[in-house]
Design an enzyme around this catalytic site. Structure first.
Site, PDB file in Angstrom:
ATOM      1  N   TYR A   1     -20.223   6.230  -2.730  1.00 42.88           N
ATOM      2  CA  TYR A   1     -21.474   6.099  -1.983  1.00 42.88           C
ATOM      3  C   TYR A   1     -22.648   6.734  -2.711  1.00 42.88           C
ATOM      4  CZ  TYR A   1     -19.571   4.232   2.378  1.00 42.88           C
ATOM      5  OH  TYR A   1     -19.006   3.433   3.331  1.00 42.88           O
TER       6      TYR A   1
ATOM      7  N   LYS B   1      -5.589   6.649  -4.332  1.00 46.43           N
ATOM      8  CA  LYS B   1      -5.126   5.545  -5.178  1.00 46.43           C
ATOM      9  C   LYS B   1      -4.787   6.176  -6.521  1.00 46.43           C
ATOM     10  CE  LYS B   1      -4.411   1.086  -5.903  1.00 46.43           C
ATOM     11  NZ  LYS B   1      -3.334   0.321  -5.234  1.00 46.43           N
TER      12      LYS B   1
ATOM     13  N   ASP C   1      -3.591   1.298  -0.034  1.00 51.43           N
ATOM     14  CA  ASP C   1      -3.134  -0.043   0.371  1.00 51.43           C
ATOM     15  C   ASP C   1      -1.913   0.057   1.285  1.00 51.43           C
ATOM     16  OD1 ASP C   1      -1.791   0.970  -1.840  1.00 51.43           O
ATOM     17  OD2 ASP C   1      -1.571  -0.960  -2.849  1.00 51.43           O
TER      18      ASP C   1
ATOM     19  N   ASP D   1     -13.997   5.118   5.263  1.00 53.99           N
ATOM     20  CA  ASP D   1     -14.844   4.126   5.935  1.00 53.99           C
ATOM     21  C   ASP D   1     -13.986   2.945   6.386  1.00 53.99           C
ATOM     22  OD1 ASP D   1     -17.228   2.710   6.721  1.00 53.99           O
ATOM     23  OD2 ASP D   1     -17.029   1.548   4.879  1.00 53.99           O
TER      24      ASP D   1
ATOM     25  N   ASP E   1     -12.285   2.157  10.438  1.00 54.06           N
ATOM     26  CA  ASP E   1     -12.542   0.915  11.181  1.00 54.06           C
ATOM     27  C   ASP E   1     -11.227   0.241  11.577  1.00 54.06           C
ATOM     28  OD1 ASP E   1     -15.303   1.028  11.202  1.00 54.06           O
ATOM     29  OD2 ASP E   1     -15.574  -0.980  10.364  1.00 54.06           O
TER      30      ASP E   1
END
Ligand code: IPM
Ligand code: MG
Length: 364
Positions: free
Chosen positions: A144, A194, A226, A250, A254
């Site tokens: 970000y 990751k 993942d 983020d 959701d």
């Protein structure tokens, strides 16, 4: 009597309607818990673009700076979608607020109430009895904010660059937040990375493992992002605290909100570095957006905004008893069968935004 200053940034869409209900509930709390909350309203988002020419006017920033906490509604809507990306309300208001106040710790509870499992799109056998997962998302680092960040021309075509960067200290401080939260819950932290591809992931995993040694009562597990996306939907009840960097958090928060059923029920807290005598300065906002399709109709669910006010009392103002009272009142109203449209099911009473707010206020 304890007095606090609250910056109220209702914003766009359903923001002002649901904020009014949070204010209604807070005014009951003031009397019951002998508090004084001085609210100062300020414009943010699309409304601020229209009136002041920018999503985060200097005057709004001043109001926030003088406050003990920011109670935030939501920003954005179709009217401003045509603006250049970095002038859009979400990006031009929220991101600078986070950076300005160093709001590095984003707490996003994904709570699926036992009585509302029908609202989840996931099979009943997976969510039966409800669940309670807390996402702890790092909020001021990673892709970000990393530099360089640009779209430039190179060899006759456009090239976009974003930079993922984390300092060890940034990982350490958010890891502490996650482990401390887990100590007050079911004592499991699932750290997301990751590390099989990204150097950021390698450092993230190494650092979180190191910090875990200071919390021997908390179990730590690591998941690649993942795989985590799959495991969360396969068995949400298997999680307690999910710790993630900015972008992964983020996305996963959701996903978790959707599994939990209603975005209209979920609050969030973004906490800063600045410690006060009662807690941490922070911004408290619903997880859902501006819901432009139902704005102004009086049917939006105000519970996420009301529970955000509860998080504000708990984390910024040190008023845990008042926060408990609001959360218990919400559970009582759900138990009584009151439902806004987003969580309604056969046999329940459908109510609007005001009636829901009044019911929660009355249940305190
Ligand atoms: C969120 C939002 C923001 C984010 C956007 C609006 C900038 O999606 O708070 O989750 O990506 O952090
Ligand atoms: Mg998001």
């Amino acid at each position: 009597m304890k007095a606090f200053k609250i910056a109220v940034l209702a914003g766009d869409g359903i923001g002002p309607e649901v904020m009014a209900e949070a204010r209604r509930v807070l005014s009951v709390v003031e009397k019951k818990f002998a508090l004084r909350l001085d609210f100062e309203e300020a414009r943010v988002g699309g409304i601020a673009i229209d009136v002041d020419g920018r999503a985060l006017p200097a005057e709004t920033l001043r109001v926030c700076e003088e406050a003990d906490a920011i109670l935030f509604g939501s920003v954005g809507g179709p009217k401003w979608e045509g603006l250049p990306p970095n002038e859009q309300p979400e990006r031009a208001a929220l991101l600078p607020l986070r950076k300005h106040f160093g709001l590095f710790a984003n707490l996003r509870p994904a709570l699926c109430f036992p009585k509302l499992t029908h609202a989840s799109p996931v099979k009943e056998s997976i969510v039966a009895g409800g669940f309670d997962v807390l996402c702890v998302r790092e909020l001021t680092g990673g892709l970000y904010f990393g530099q360089p960040k640009s779209i430039r021309e190179e060899g006759g075509e456009l090239v976009a660059v974003d930079t993922m960067v984390y300092r060890q200290g940034e990982i350490e401080r958010i890891a502490h937040v996650a482990f401390k939260a887990a100590q007050g819950r079911r004592k499991l932290v699932t750290s997301i990375d990751k590390a099989n591809v990204l150097e950021n992931g390698v450092l993230w995993r190494r650092t979180v493992t190191e910090i875990a040694k200071q919390y021997p009562d908390v179990k730590l597990q690591h998941l690649y992002v993942d795989n985590a996306a799959m495991q969360l939907i396969r068995n949400p009840k298997g999680f307690d605290v999910v710790l993630a960097e900015n972008l992964f958090g983020d996305i996963l928060s959701d996903e978790m909100a959707m599994i939990a059923g209603s975005l209209g029920m979920l609050p969030s807290a973004s906490l800063g570095l600045k410690e006060t005598s009662t807690g941490r300065f922070g911004l408290f906002e619903p997880s859902g957006g501006t819901a432009p399709d139902i704005a102004g109709k009086g049917i939006a669910n105000p519970i996420a905004q009301i529970l955000s006010a509860a998080m504000m009392l708990r984390y910024a103002l040190g008023e845990a008893a008042a926060a408990d009272a609001i959360e218990a009142a919400v559970v009582r109203v759900i138990d009584q069968g009151l439902r806004t449209g987003d969580i309604w099911s056969e046999g329940c009473r459908r109510v609007g935004t005001c009636e829901m707010g009044e019911a929660v206020a009355a249940a305190i």
